[in-house]
Structures are given as structure tokens and as C-alpha cells.
Motif scaffolding. Structure first.
Motif, mmCIF file in Angstrom:
data_model
loop_
_atom_site.group_PDB
_atom_site.id
_atom_site.type_symbol
_atom_site.label_atom_id
_atom_site.label_comp_id
_atom_site.label_asym_id
_atom_site.label_seq_id
_atom_site.Cartn_x
_atom_site.Cartn_y
_atom_site.Cartn_z
ATOM 1 N N HIS A 149 0.894 -1.094 0.111
ATOM 2 C CA HIS A 149 -0.006 0.094 0.144
ATOM 3 C C HIS A 149 0.903 1.182 0.017
ATOM 4 O O HIS A 149 1.476 1.683 0.963
ATOM 5 C CB HIS A 149 -1.038 0.018 1.246
ATOM 6 N N LYS A 151 1.356 5.301 -0.512
ATOM 7 C CA LYS A 151 0.477 6.749 -0.706
ATOM 8 C C LYS A 151 1.494 7.477 -1.136
ATOM 9 O O LYS A 151 2.823 7.571 -0.874
ATOM 10 C CB LYS A 151 0.270 7.016 0.875
ATOM 11 N N VAL A 161 -5.901 13.108 -5.118
ATOM 12 C CA VAL A 161 -5.522 11.461 -4.829
ATOM 13 C C VAL A 161 -6.505 10.606 -5.152
ATOM 14 O O VAL A 161 -7.586 10.700 -4.454
ATOM 15 C CB VAL A 161 -4.781 11.429 -3.401
ATOM 16 N N PRO A 163 -7.520 6.573 -5.340
ATOM 17 C CA PRO A 163 -7.252 5.216 -5.003
ATOM 18 C C PRO A 163 -7.159 4.161 -6.243
ATOM 19 O O PRO A 163 -7.888 4.309 -7.132
ATOM 20 C CB PRO A 163 -8.168 4.683 -4.006
ATOM 21 N N THR A 185 2.747 7.889 -7.723
ATOM 22 C CA THR A 185 2.363 8.392 -6.350
ATOM 23 C C THR A 185 3.228 9.725 -6.415
ATOM 24 O O THR A 185 2.837 10.468 -5.377
ATOM 25 C CB THR A 185 3.158 7.364 -5.304
ATOM 26 N N GLU A 199 -3.090 6.895 -4.862
ATOM 27 C CA GLU A 199 -2.801 5.865 -3.743
ATOM 28 C C GLU A 199 -2.731 4.434 -4.201
ATOM 29 O O GLU A 199 -3.937 4.120 -4.482
ATOM 30 C CB GLU A 199 -3.497 6.287 -2.492
ATOM 31 N N TYR A 237 -11.984 2.425 0.814
ATOM 32 C CA TYR A 237 -12.193 3.022 -0.168
ATOM 33 C C TYR A 237 -13.476 2.273 -0.654
ATOM 34 O O TYR A 237 -13.831 1.181 -1.050
ATOM 35 C CB TYR A 237 -11.024 2.514 -1.250
#
Length: 390
Positions: A149, A151, A161, A163, A185, A199, A237
Motif C-alpha cells: 500500500h 501513498k 489523490v 485510490p 504516487t 494511492e 475505499y
């Protein structure tokens, strides 16, 4: 003069008024019917379903552990020593003369690969590289699911941003995305769009990498899609974007059909066509001579024809592994799990031929060429499909 025009218009309307209303009335009625049909039409979706793939029966006394746990990749000395013993005990056969990579991985070159793996491979460096991004595990439907993961580390004022779930294929892993993660990113520092960033969540498909394999029969792409949907919900999300290639393409497509309201966009770098019929046959026949007439570019035609050689014969020549894995996975799995040399040959042969068909004509399968990585990136960034199914 305007009175004359108005009079002429009124006269024309009086002469033809029943017919003059037909066209606008028809258009209005047609538009209303179309709006009603579109408004009432339901989006076709696939049932999300439910499953339990861990050992034994699903526990009824307590709920599933929903914690997201940090995970660190390790290379234990005992495992490395065991690998070295197995590599030292590899038994090589004598290849046919001038066989190159036409019959699979040339054992002469395999000796060089095994020697490098055994004597030169820097485990500490590679483990450090793998751990450069944060890894996690969480339990979904009885399976420990691994994912990274990542970010954005720096955001500009007003930068949005989004997902993004990225799913790999076979023979691949989450590591496929390591080179592109900085661009997604931190696009600003790579000369890309400064207004958005992603992200990124890159999971390992169950049975791949560090994700637990199913203990039960019947696990398929739809189950993986559902698990990854639950993963995104667990991470907070409700809406997200998707990217998939190879098996990841199938999984993300299914997820899009299961939860279209959650998927904001889908990008694929591997596309299969399931429709056919007479229309497609006509397109294939005509496309070789007038590709533009059926929507093909010259580049498309170059990769598609001669059709039998580049599609049917190639499919027969290159997909034997698929039939074995689909029908007798335990048999081939026993051999590959026991022999690291065999596993290396099995996987690296795909990186050779799938990078460039002509690499079959080389003694090293093109694996020693510095342009192999460039070719891989060209394939990943190419807008055309990787292959045209027969």
C-alpha cells in the motif's frame, strides 16, 4: 416585408399542417421513449456472492479477524542454505544440437542461470529492494492476503489523490509494479500531471507470492475479485480505479461487473475477445488486404497476419503449460515445488518467448540482452493488445 413572410409561412402551415407536425412529433416521441428505456434499464452486474477458502469450516462463534497487519519480507538463512543444496544437486540433460529455445529453456544456458543464482545473487540487496514499500497482510474469507500500500509522500495544494488497485498475472507478482509506482504516487517529480496522484494498492493473488492459497476446490477469478473488493472496503475505499494484466485483467473485469458503482475507471494491458461469428470471420479475411476497411491499422495487420501462423499455430505451440496447469496442477506443482532449477526454467522461458517470439532463435533466449527490459516496458506501454486470440 416581414408581414409577407409571416403570411407566406402561415399559408404554408395551413396547407400542410397535418404533415408538418409529423416529424417533430415523431422525434419527440422517439426521444421520450429512448429516455424512458435508458432510465428504466438496469446495469447488468454479477452477483458478489460469498465464500470461505481457509481450512475446515467457516467459524461460527466469532467473526473474521479484520486487522491489517504490517508484514516484512525475510530471507531466512536456513531457507537460502536449503535452496543452495537443491541447486547444487540439479541434474541437467544434454540439449539437442542447435535447439536454442525452440523446445523450451535450453539446458546449456540454464546452467549459467543456476550458477549465477547459486553463487552471485545478492539476497540482502534484493530483500531490501522488496521492502522499500510498505507491506501488509489481512485475512479475508479465511485466507491471509498480502498487499503493498503506497501513498504519495508529498502533495501539492489542490492535488487530488485517487485510490488505484493494480492486479498482476502469471508468472508475475506485485513486484511487476515497482518501477511505475513512483510515477503514480509522485507524478510531479517525474514530469507528469501535477494535479493528480494515486494511492496504490497491489495485492498478491491468493496462491501467489505471500498470499495464502485456497484450501478448497473451486477457487476462481470471481472469488479473487470479491476478495480484492473486500480488501479495498477494508482499507476505506468505497470507490476506486482498477488496472489489470493477464489474470489481473480477468479479475479486475469481474470486479467491475460485480460492483460497477464502486469502480470509477478500468485500465487493462491485456484484453481477450470472446465474441466471434461470421462478422469477425469476414473482418479477418478482409483485414489482410484492406485493414482500414475493418478498423485495423497497418501495425495491427503486421501483428495479426499471416493469421494461422501468428495466432492458431502460435497458440498451439505456446499454451501447453496452460492446459497442464488448468487440468493437472498438482502434478506439475509437485515437480516445480521440489526443483528450483525446474521452476526457474519454467518461468524464465515465458519471459523469453513472451517478450519476443524471435528470441526462440537465440541460445540464451534473449535473456542476457540488455534490451529485454526495454522490450518488456514497450509491451506494457503499447496500446495494442499483446496478442490476438484465435
Amino acid at each position: 416585408m416581414w408581414k409577407q413572410l409571416l403570411g407566406d409561412g402561415r399559408s404554408a402551415f395551413n396547407d400542410h399542417w397535418p404533415h408538418s407536425l409529423l416529424i417533430p412529433a415523431a422525434l419527440g416521441l422517439g426521444g421520450a421513449l429512448m429516455c424512458w428505456k435508458l432510465h428504466g434499464r438496469k446495469i447488468k452486474s454479477i452477483e458478489l456472492g460469498e465464500g470461505w477458502w481457509g481450512p475446515g469450516e467457516k467459524p461460527l462463534t466469532h467473526g473474521e479477524d479484520t486487522r491489517v497487519r504490517p508484514f516484512v519480507i525475510e530471507a531466512l538463512e536456513a531457507d537460502i542454505e536449503d535452496l543452495h543444496r537443491r541447486l547444487d544437486a540439479s541434474r541437467f540433460f544434454s540439449p539437442l544440437e542447435d535447439s536454442r529455445f525452440h523446445y523450451g529453456f535450453n539446458s546449456t544456458h540454464l546452467r549459467k542461470v543456476i550458477s549465477y543464482w547459486r553463487n552471485e545473487y545478492d539476497w540482502k540487496k534484493q530483500v531490501k529492494n522488496l521492502n522499500k514499500y510498505p507491506h501488509f497482510k489481512t485475512t479475508i474469507e479465511g485466507l491471509d492476503i498480502h498487499f503493498i500500500h503506497v501513498k504519495p509522500s508529498h502533495l501539492s495544494p489542490g492535488q487530488k489523490v485517487y485510490p488505484l488497485l493494480m492486479v498482476h498475472g502469471w508468472p508475475g507478482s506485485f513486484y511487476e509494479f515497482y518501477h511505475i509506482l513512483p510515477l503514480l504516487t509522485d507524478p510531479k517529480n517525474h514530469g507528469l500531471n501535477q494535479n493528480i496522484a494515486f494511492e496504490v494498492v497491489c495485492p498478491s493473488i491468493p496462491g501467489y507470492g505471500f498470499s495464502e492459497a485456497s484450501s478448497k476446490k473451486g477457487f476462481k477469478a470471481s472469488a479473487a475479485a470479491r476478495i480484492f473488493y473486500k480488501l479495498m472496503l477494508r482499507l476505506g475505499y468505497n470507490e476506486f480505479y482498477l488496472q489489470g494484466g493477464d489474470w489481473g485483467s480477468r479479475i479486475t473485469c469481474l470486479l467491475s461487473q460485480m460492483k460497477p458503482e464502486s469502480v470509477k475507471g478500468l485500465h487493462l494491458n491485456f484484453v481477450t475477445l470472446t465474441t466471434g461469428g461470421l462478422g469477425r470471420l469476414k473482418s479477418l479475411l478482409i483485414g489482410r488486404y484492406v485493414p482500414w476497411l475493418v478498423g485495423l491499422t497497418r501495425e495491427d495487420a503486421k501483428h495479426l497476419y499471416p493469421y494461422m501462423e501468428k495466432n492458431v499455430f502460435r497458440l498451439l505451440r505456446e499454451t501447453g503449460y496452460m492446459h497442464i496447469q488448468a487440468t493437472k496442477p498438482d502434478t506439475i506443482g509437485s515437480a516445480l515445488n521440489d526443483s528450483p532449477a525446474g521452476l526457474a526454467a519454467y518461468i524464465l522461458e515465458k519471459f523469453s518467448t513472451w517478450t519476443e517470439d524471435d528470441f526462440r532463435n537465440l541460445e540464451d533466449g534473449g535473456l542476457d540482452r540488455c534490451e529485454v527490459e526495454a522490450l518488456l516496458w514497450r509491451r506494457l506501454s503499447d496500446k495494442r493488445p499483446l496478442s490476438v486470440p484465435a
